[in-house]
Design a protein around this motif. Structure first.
Motif, mmCIF file in Angstrom:
data_model
loop_
_atom_site.group_PDB
_atom_site.id
_atom_site.type_symbol
_atom_site.label_atom_id
_atom_site.label_comp_id
_atom_site.label_asym_id
_atom_site.label_seq_id
_atom_site.Cartn_x
_atom_site.Cartn_y
_atom_site.Cartn_z
ATOM 1 N N TYR A 63 0.774 -1.215 -0.001
ATOM 2 C CA TYR A 63 0.020 -0.005 -0.008
ATOM 3 C C TYR A 63 0.932 1.318 -0.034
ATOM 4 O O TYR A 63 1.016 1.787 0.700
ATOM 5 C CB TYR A 63 -1.049 0.015 1.165
ATOM 6 N N ARG A 64 1.419 1.388 -1.091
ATOM 7 C CA ARG A 64 2.423 2.673 -1.294
ATOM 8 C C ARG A 64 1.793 3.923 -1.234
ATOM 9 O O ARG A 64 0.884 4.360 -2.015
ATOM 10 C CB ARG A 64 3.408 2.513 -2.324
ATOM 11 N N THR A 65 2.148 4.714 -0.449
ATOM 12 C CA THR A 65 1.818 6.202 -0.429
ATOM 13 C C THR A 65 3.052 7.109 -0.030
ATOM 14 O O THR A 65 3.701 6.437 0.724
ATOM 15 C CB THR A 65 0.707 6.576 0.340
ATOM 16 N N LEU A 66 3.047 8.154 -0.374
ATOM 17 C CA LEU A 66 4.361 8.979 -0.277
ATOM 18 C C LEU A 66 4.416 9.396 1.379
ATOM 19 O O LEU A 66 5.666 9.323 1.998
ATOM 20 C CB LEU A 66 4.305 10.372 -1.206
ATOM 21 N N GLN A 67 3.362 9.603 1.986
ATOM 22 C CA GLN A 67 3.582 9.771 3.458
ATOM 23 C C GLN A 67 2.500 8.753 4.058
ATOM 24 O O GLN A 67 1.273 9.250 4.358
ATOM 25 C CB GLN A 67 2.993 11.248 3.688
ATOM 26 N N TYR A 68 2.925 7.649 4.379
ATOM 27 C CA TYR A 68 1.845 6.772 4.952
ATOM 28 C C TYR A 68 1.406 7.027 6.251
ATOM 29 O O TYR A 68 0.305 6.929 6.684
ATOM 30 C CB TYR A 68 2.489 5.163 4.727
ATOM 31 N N ASN A 69 2.330 7.506 7.031
ATOM 32 C CA ASN A 69 1.953 7.791 8.382
ATOM 33 C C ASN A 69 0.747 8.774 8.229
ATOM 34 O O ASN A 69 -0.211 8.558 9.009
ATOM 35 C CB ASN A 69 2.873 8.639 8.822
ATOM 36 N N GLN A 70 0.676 9.836 7.152
ATOM 37 C CA GLN A 70 -0.403 10.858 7.192
ATOM 38 C C GLN A 70 -1.621 9.952 6.468
ATOM 39 O O GLN A 70 -2.845 10.539 6.770
ATOM 40 C CB GLN A 70 0.223 11.876 6.096
#
Ligand SMILES: [Zn+2]
Lengths: 405, 152
Positions: A63-70
């Motif tokens: 589940y790649r996102t640039l800012q996964y924490n966000q």
């Protein structure tokens, strides 16, 4: 200095969400993370606006996102004042909790939420190819066709050479791991029966000296684990706080070939080598902080995707001398019947490996509170959890206790 | 795929490698390692060296970890070394590499004191720890021309 941090914070709530490949509804890593986090907040009896710090492991590969924490905090509608991803490979999972201890002790925040989540077993079919891409240097290693087992096998090759360990000693770990997996409801190999040393040695060669049954099984599904951490004064308001007695972490390199460029460091020694790891440093710090020693530990979980790594970690965690991990296990010291309770879920070899596993910590807490149904270890009050990632690049060690020292 | 000829202006495009449906990413010779790849095209193995302390480093190094110098130069390796560690791979990472199994990857210790990941070819063999290894260049299953080491 480290003595002040020992027992200064506690885990006061856990949330878990598990999906298996056969489930009717397969959940994504983000769904798993959001559900586990929500459960942890509810179990703690706190409001989402009380979450001051929010630490996540590295972004799930599925589940790649640039800012996964966000991405995850956006789902939870929380607004932390201190948040980041902790990306020391698999060691970053326990790293989130270590950071949380520092954050709640600073007084800047009262409650920290730590989450890891992954579901790559469902979404990425070709783990062998995908892992090789992620764990080898794209310029200097990948063009030679390495696999993850073959990268770890470099260390195994040296370990067997330097300390005289044998394939039988490695296999013994796989045999004992399997016994535990047969008792765990979520273990990948729960229904696959016991195995013998001969079974391991007769399984097909993957990357010498590692046979198929020396290797971790990729977890057939997904897991998220979430924890709420707070400092001692607030922990007393919650039932059954699990005290974080001590912790440590060390990272020595990126790729395996780069490891041989590291030298003149306390943990490695003067000459480069593959067999001294950051686990020893992390363990020493955790023991110092907690005032405990290996004899005080009732239950141990190690993060080891290949059988020989367990032998090395038993040594580096201080349960036996350097080089004596093999004889230690052959003498029955980690036997399912009567040995040190070791990888009580079945370990990565038989429970299955799901990247960024805080589930090992969850298991330890279940055991020390007597909630490990069907596999309960008697009188376990103090547990040690090891996390690791890269090719033995990053290591974390955490000691948790039911009683506060 | 053909044997790549590396140009500095091309580096950011990389060269895509796949394992079935999964991308293995881009193998990207980058500006700081370009001389290593140009060396391979000349059939030479290039290392980094600190002019101040003479210590040799992995071709990827940027600064000297002894004196802190960032003025590392390139030096040609002798090509002599020995086997430090190895593994014979039976399960390949992708169909691309399946044509070569079993093959042996490992770490070579060069006489300059640098360790590199490489392919060991048992000519004459066998491959074992501390066996002498000498540099050669082969086009491997990845279709890349790469430094390899003949052992025995
Ligand atoms: Zn220098």
């Amino acid at each position: 200095m480290t003595g002040k941090l020992g027992y200064s914070a506690a885990i006061v709530s856990i949330g878990r969400c598990v999906t298996k490949r056969d489930d009717a509804a397969i959940l994504t890593a983000l769904q798993l993370g959001a559900i586990a986090s929500s459960r942890a907040i509810q179990n703690a009896g706190i409001k989402r606006r009380q979450i001051g710090a929010f630490f996540t492991g590295r972004c799930p590969t599925s589940y790649r996102t640039l800012q996964y924490n966000q991405t995850l905090l956006n789902e939870l509608k929380i607004a932390p004042v201190f948040n980041t991803e902790v990306t020391a490979h698999g060691a970053g999972a326990l790293g989130t909790i270590e950071l949380a201890v520092l954050a709640v002790n600073s007084g800047l925040v009262d409650y920290a939420l730590c989450v890891t989540n992954e579901a790559s077993g469902v979404w990425l079919k070709d783990k062998v190819g995908q892992n090789a891409a992620g764990e080898s240097n794209p310029q200097f290693e990948a063009p030679y066709g390495p696999t993850t087992p073959s990268l770890y096998a470099q260390v195994a090759c040296r370990y067997l050479h330097e300390y005289g360990a044998t394939s039988e000693m490695m296999a013994k770990v796989a045999v004992e791991n399997r016994h535990w997996a047969l008792t765990h409801p979520h273990a990948a190999m729960r229904n696959r029966g016991a195995i013998t040393i001969e079974d391991v040695l007769n399984s097909r060669m993957i990357a010498s000296p590692l046979h198929l049954l020396d290797c971790a099984v990729n977890y057939p599904g997904g897991i998220s684990t979430a924890f709420i951490i707070t400092r001692a004064e607030l922990a007393h308001n919650h039932s059954n706080p699990t005290w974080i007695a001590g912790f440590g972490q060390q990272t020595t390199h990126e790729w395996i070939s780069e490891r041989m460029g590291a030298y003149d460091l306390d943990v490695i020694g003067h000459e480069p080598n593959l067999t001294n790891t950051g686990c020893a440093t992390a363990a020493r710090q955790a023991y110092e902080m907690s005032g405990l020693k290996p004899d005080d530990i009732d239950i141990v979980q190690t993060s080891a995707p290949f059988s020989f790594v367990h032998l090395m970690m038993l040594e580096e965690l201080g349960f036996c001398k350097k080089g004596e991990g093999g004889p230690f296990v052959m003498d029955g010291h980690i036997d399912f019947d009567g040995g040190l309770p070791f990888n009580t879920m079945g370990g990565y070899l038989s429970f299955g490996q799901m990247a960024q596993g805080l589930y090992n910590l969850h298991e330890t807490i279940d055991q020390i509170w007597g909630q490990a149904e069907g596999r309960q270890v008697p009188d376990a009050h103090v547990g040690l959890v090891h996390g690791h990632g890269g090719i033995l690049a990053s290591h974390s060690v955490m000691i948790v206790s039911r009683e506060r020292a | 795929m053909t044997e790549p000829s590396i140009k500095l202006e091309d580096w950011a495009q990389g060269i895509s490698m796949r394992a079935g449906p999964v991308s293995l990413g881009l193998y990207q010779p980058s500006p700081e390692t370009m001389e290593y790849w140009h060396g391979i095209e000349r059939r030479e193995l290039m290392l980094r060296q600190c002019p101040a302390c003479q210590r040799c480093f992995h071709p990827k190094r940027i600064v000297c970890s002894d004196c802190g110098s960032s003025e590392l130069t390139w030096v040609r390796a002798s090509g002599r070394g020995s086997v430090y560690s190895f593994s014979e791979i039976h399960r390949p990472p992708s169909a691309t590499f399946a044509t070569g199994v079993p093959y042996i990857n490992g770490l070579v210790r060069l006489e300059e004191g640098v360790h590199l990941f490489t392919r060991f070819i048992p000519e004459p063999g066998p491959v074992r720890i501390n066996a002498p290894a000498r540099l050669d260049f082969r086009v491997l299953e990845s279709h890349w021309l790469l430094p390899v080491f003949l052992v025995g």
